[in-house]
Structures are given as structure tokens and as C-alpha cells.
Write a protein that holds these residues in place. Structure first.
Motif, mmCIF file in Angstrom:
data_model
loop_
_atom_site.group_PDB
_atom_site.id
_atom_site.type_symbol
_atom_site.label_atom_id
_atom_site.label_comp_id
_atom_site.label_asym_id
_atom_site.label_seq_id
_atom_site.Cartn_x
_atom_site.Cartn_y
_atom_site.Cartn_z
ATOM 1 N N ASP A 1 -51.227 2.208 105.491
ATOM 2 C CA ASP A 1 -51.108 3.067 106.217
ATOM 3 C C ASP A 1 -50.266 1.503 107.477
ATOM 4 O O ASP A 1 -49.218 1.941 108.471
ATOM 5 N N GLU A 2 -50.884 0.741 107.186
ATOM 6 C CA GLU A 2 -50.394 -0.605 108.275
ATOM 7 C C GLU A 2 -49.723 -1.339 108.389
ATOM 8 O O GLU A 2 -48.421 -1.336 108.852
ATOM 9 N N VAL A 3 -48.798 -1.721 106.630
ATOM 10 C CA VAL A 3 -47.810 -2.098 106.665
ATOM 11 C C VAL A 3 -47.097 -1.277 106.574
ATOM 12 O O VAL A 3 -45.457 -0.983 106.614
ATOM 13 N N GLN A 4 -47.168 0.630 106.190
ATOM 14 C CA GLN A 4 -46.203 1.641 106.689
ATOM 15 C C GLN A 4 -45.574 1.380 108.210
ATOM 16 O O GLN A 4 -44.551 1.844 108.533
ATOM 17 N N LYS A 5 -46.246 1.020 109.260
ATOM 18 C CA LYS A 5 -46.128 0.909 110.338
ATOM 19 C C LYS A 5 -44.928 -0.569 110.579
ATOM 20 O O LYS A 5 -44.127 0.002 111.184
ATOM 21 N N TRP A 6 -46.152 -1.317 110.141
ATOM 22 C CA TRP A 6 -44.282 -2.576 110.469
ATOM 23 C C TRP A 6 -43.939 -2.264 110.105
ATOM 24 O O TRP A 6 -42.480 -2.486 110.398
ATOM 25 N N CYS B 1 -36.293 -7.752 103.363
ATOM 26 C CA CYS B 1 -38.060 -8.310 104.606
ATOM 27 C C CYS B 1 -38.732 -7.468 103.913
ATOM 28 O O CYS B 1 -39.655 -6.220 103.536
ATOM 29 N N GLY B 2 -39.868 -8.237 104.406
ATOM 30 C CA GLY B 2 -41.334 -7.661 103.575
ATOM 31 C C GLY B 2 -42.119 -7.152 104.972
ATOM 32 O O GLY B 2 -42.363 -7.995 105.939
ATOM 33 N N PRO B 3 -42.365 -6.226 105.531
ATOM 34 C CA PRO B 3 -43.200 -5.395 106.309
ATOM 35 C C PRO B 3 -44.557 -5.725 106.519
ATOM 36 O O PRO B 3 -45.729 -4.879 105.856
ATOM 37 N N SER B 4 -45.083 -6.985 107.020
ATOM 38 C CA SER B 4 -46.373 -7.604 107.276
ATOM 39 C C SER B 4 -46.853 -7.830 108.814
ATOM 40 O O SER B 4 -47.631 -8.011 108.704
ATOM 41 N N GLY B 5 -45.503 -7.652 109.574
ATOM 42 C CA GLY B 5 -45.820 -7.692 110.997
ATOM 43 C C GLY B 5 -44.505 -7.913 111.741
ATOM 44 O O GLY B 5 -43.494 -7.559 111.161
ATOM 45 N N PRO B 6 -44.525 -8.151 113.319
ATOM 46 C CA PRO B 6 -43.798 -8.438 113.990
ATOM 47 C C PRO B 6 -42.456 -8.893 113.289
ATOM 48 O O PRO B 6 -42.922 -10.490 113.122
ATOM 49 N N GLU C 1 -45.050 -4.846 98.104
ATOM 50 C CA GLU C 1 -45.040 -6.591 97.750
ATOM 51 C C GLU C 1 -46.099 -6.945 99.549
ATOM 52 O O GLU C 1 -47.552 -7.343 98.702
ATOM 53 N N LYS C 2 -46.172 -6.297 100.514
ATOM 54 C CA LYS C 2 -47.031 -6.677 101.510
ATOM 55 C C LYS C 2 -48.416 -6.244 100.907
ATOM 56 O O LYS C 2 -49.316 -6.876 101.572
#
Ligand code: TRP
Length: 379
Positions: A121-126, A75-80, A111-112
Motif C-alpha cells: 500500500d505504501e508503494v501504491q501511495k507513492w 520511475c520506481g515509486p518508492s518515495g517523493p 520493482e519497488k
């Protein structure tokens, strides 16, 4: 039509994809073999949601000989997380249970970060949020290992460079349609997504077959992987690939996290689900109730029906009954939507409860390896 990991566009013609990508379509013989080895067949296989793959016969032959495979997905963490992601994950859980196999799950935060206009930090949150959804699927923590690209870098990097050395810039450009203005991190990335296909073989010091369940857009990465792995002394990974879940608007393209307004999220409340289906789910019904009763609806185009077919109606008999009644006009769009809303909400209730519990379980899933400890001994 365009289908690659970074763009899914137009009306998807899956038969054309099978030809262009060189995939093997899953046929009756293969279904029989899966059924024999698994003890049953998953509805997503019977219904052609998982429709194609590579080397599936080989991976089952090896399994029958006692040479067990491991599963790899990611999974690429970039959103919900939305319903589209869940197709692959719930199917992977079924394989884990039926074949009693290990799963390596990669989170490509690198990747994201490199591909999206997002802060680190936003990517880490997702990443944190998305891990909860994966755990909520119900994977066995003893057999499931999370790999986070930026956190397991020490483990991945020595292997990634072995892959990267065998990929030319021109291969990457032609596989993904990149031009010279791409950042250099994104050019390297396929090497990172390749590593989990053989990392267990490195860690256990023996060649282990790998099966990758994934949506068909990821195939270009793994075509490159399959060319390289024999050169590094490993088996080519096998894969089993699924269709895209239609978006609420009914396009056959991929449901994207960045267009969250269009999709149903795993964290949606019961009333949000109800609103989204009622308001946005494309209907295959007729314009007026009278016409609908007379001429009937079109289940192929109806997003609610498709959601039942992809994920939410496990009972084949019930699904067939709904299909027939909708086609004949006996079942109205309103009734079909209500049934679908209840099904989704019922499913999400369980998922959300497990997701809440997952907050205390994340570390049980992290891949641990002494190879990731830094200890330098020069003498
Ligand atoms: N690149 C995938 C994405 O953007 C994430 C991913 C990593 C993946 N490894 C995978 C997906 C293996 C399927 C199989 O979502």
C-alpha cells in the motif's frame, strides 16, 4: 566506485563508466546531427549533462528517413520526487516536443515492492504521488502513455515471459551482483523493465525504434535488453544517458529518494528550499569572505552552481558569467545561493501548480489497449 540500478557508490568516474559499460560518448558530430533534426540544442546536451548513449546516430538516421522512434522512460515509486528525477523527465519532454514523438512511461511498482522494505500500500501511495509529478512536467496527454506494472500486468506479462525465457539466472547475478538469497521476484524484474522497449511494436504490429532517456545507473538492465530484442524480432533500443545530479552534500553519487532529507523535493515550500540550500548545499567558496575575494571559489564543487548548470539556468551567457564571477571571487557564496534559491523556487512554483491540476488528469495518461481487456472466446 559502484554503479548499477540498485547501488550507486563512491566517486563516479564517468569516463571509466563509458569504457566499462561500452557506451558511446556524445561528440560534436552527434550534437550537430541532433541540432539539425531538433531545430535547436538543449542546454543539457551542450553542457554534457546528457553525456553518452547507445545507437544515437542510428536512431537519428532512421528519424531522418521517416522511421520515427518512440520514447520510453520510467520511475520506481518508492518515495517523493526530487530534483534528480526531473533531469531525465524535463529532457524527455523536450525530445517529445522537438521530434513530435510518443512517450511510454513505466511505473515499476512491482520493482519497488520487491526490492524495498515497503508494504504494498505504501508503494501504491507513492505511485499516485509520483504520477502527478510526471504529468506536471507537461507531457502531451495525447502522446504519453503510462504503464503501471501491476495494473497493466495482463498486457505486460505475455511479453515479459518471452524476455525472461532468454535470460539466465547467472546473467542476472553477474549484472546486478545478486546472490542466492534474493527473492525470486527481483530476479525476474529485468524482464518487466524490458517490455516497454518493444510493447509499442507489439501493439502497432510493426517494428518501431525506441529511444530511452535515463540516468546511467539503469544501463545494466538495457544491456541485457539489447542482447535479447533482436532474438525476439525487434530493434535494439537506443539510449541517451545522463549524469547524476549531485546531492546537497556535494557527493557525485545519485540523489536518492530514501534520503529525502538530503535532497530538494518537488513538493518543498519556498522556505524549505531556502533553508536546504542555505544550510546544506555544499559550497565551493573559501572559508572567509576575504579569502574568497582574493582567491575565488570553485564552481565545479559548488552544489548551487551545479544545480544552475544541470537544470535551473537555461541562459548560457548568464551561466558563464556566474561561473567566471564565482571563480574570480567577485560573486560570493551568499549571493550565488540567493540566486539559486530564487531560480529553484520560481521553477517549482510552476511545477507545483501543474502538479495540483494533474490530480484530475491521471486517467488521460493511462495506456489503453483492448489487449488488456479480458474476454475469452473458446469457440
Ligand atoms: N527502474 C527504474 C527506477 O528504479 C524505473 C524505470 C523503469 C526506468 N523503466 C525505466 C528508468 C526506463 C529509466 C528508463 O527508478
Amino acid at each position: 566506485m559502484k554503479v548499477d540500478p540498485y547501488k550507486v557508490e563512491g566517486k563516479i568516474d564517468y569516463d571509466r563508466l563509458i569504457k566499462e559499460f561500452g557506451l558511446e560518448k556524445i561528440n560534436e558530430n552527434l550534437l550537430k546531427k541532433i541540432k539539425k533534426d531538433a531545430g535547436e540544442i538543449h542546454p543539457m546536451l551542450e553542457r554534457g549533462i546528457f553525456f553518452a548513449g547507445r545507437d544515437l546516430k542510428w536512431i537519428l538516421d532512421e528519424y531522418e528517413k521517416g522511421n520515427k522512434f518512440f520514447l520510453y522512460t520510467g520511475c520506481g515509486p518508492s518515495g517523493p520526487i526530487h530534483l534528480g528525477h526531473l533531469i531525465v523527465w524535463y529532457f524527455a519532454k523536450w525530445i517529445q516536443d522537438k521530434f513530435n514523438v510518443e512517450l511510454y512511461f513505466q511505473f515499476t511498482d512491482d520493482e519497488k515492492y520487491m526490492y524495498k522494505n515497503m508494504e504494498y500500500d505504501e508503494v501504491q501511495k507513492w505511485l499516485g504521488e509520483n504520477m502527478l509529478d510526471v504529468i506536471a512536467v507537461g507531457f502531451d496527454p495525447k502522446k504519453t502513455h503510462f504503464i503501471i506494472d501491476t495494473k497493466h500486468a495482463g498486457l505486460l506479462y505475455p511479453e515479459a515471459i518471452k524476455v525472461a525465457k532468454k535470460i539466465s539466472f547467472s546473467t542476472i547475478k553477474s549484472s546486478f551482483g545478486f546472490n542466492d538469497s534474493m527473492n525470486i521476484g527481483s530476479i525476474f524484474f529485468t524482464a518487466m523493465q524490458t517490455v516497454p522497449t518493444f510493447l509499442p511494436s507489439v501493439l502497432k504490429n510493426k517494428k518501431i525504434p525506441c529511444l530511452i532517456p535515463h540516468a546511467v545507473d539503469q544501463d545494466p538492465h538495457f544491456r541485457i535488453t539489447r542482447d535479447i530484442l533482436p532474438k525476439l524480432g525487434y530493434y535494439k533500443p537506443a539510449s541517451i544517458q545522463c549524469l547524476f545530479l549531485p546531492s546537497l552534500a556535494g557527493s557525485s553519487g545519485k540523489m536518492s529518494s530514501s534520503e529525502s532529507a538530503k535532497g530538494i523535493l518537488t513538493t518543498d515550500s519556498q522556505s524549505e528550499v531556502k533553508n536546504k540550500i542555505n544550510k546544506y548545499a555544499f559550497s565551493g567558496g573559501r572559508d572567509t569572505l576575504e579569502e574568497h575575494k582574493k582567491y575565488g571559489g570553485n564552481p565545479e564543487e559548488d552544489v548551487s552552481f551545479q544545480y544552475l548548470r544541470f537544470l535551473f539556468e537555461e541562459d548560457n551567457k548568464k551561466l558563464n558569467q556566474i561561473e567566471e564571477e564565482y571563480r574570480s571571487g567577485k560573486l560570493t557564496t551568499g549571493e550565488l545561493k540567493k540566486y539559486t534559491i530564487d531560480k529553484i523556487n520560481n521553477f517549482l512554483k510552476g511545477h507545483q501548480e501543474r502538479r495540483e491540476k494533474a490530480k484530475k488528469e491521471v486517467n488521460k495518461f493511462m495506456l489503453k489497449s483492448d489487449k488488456n481487456d479480458i474476454f475469452i472466446n473458446l469457440y
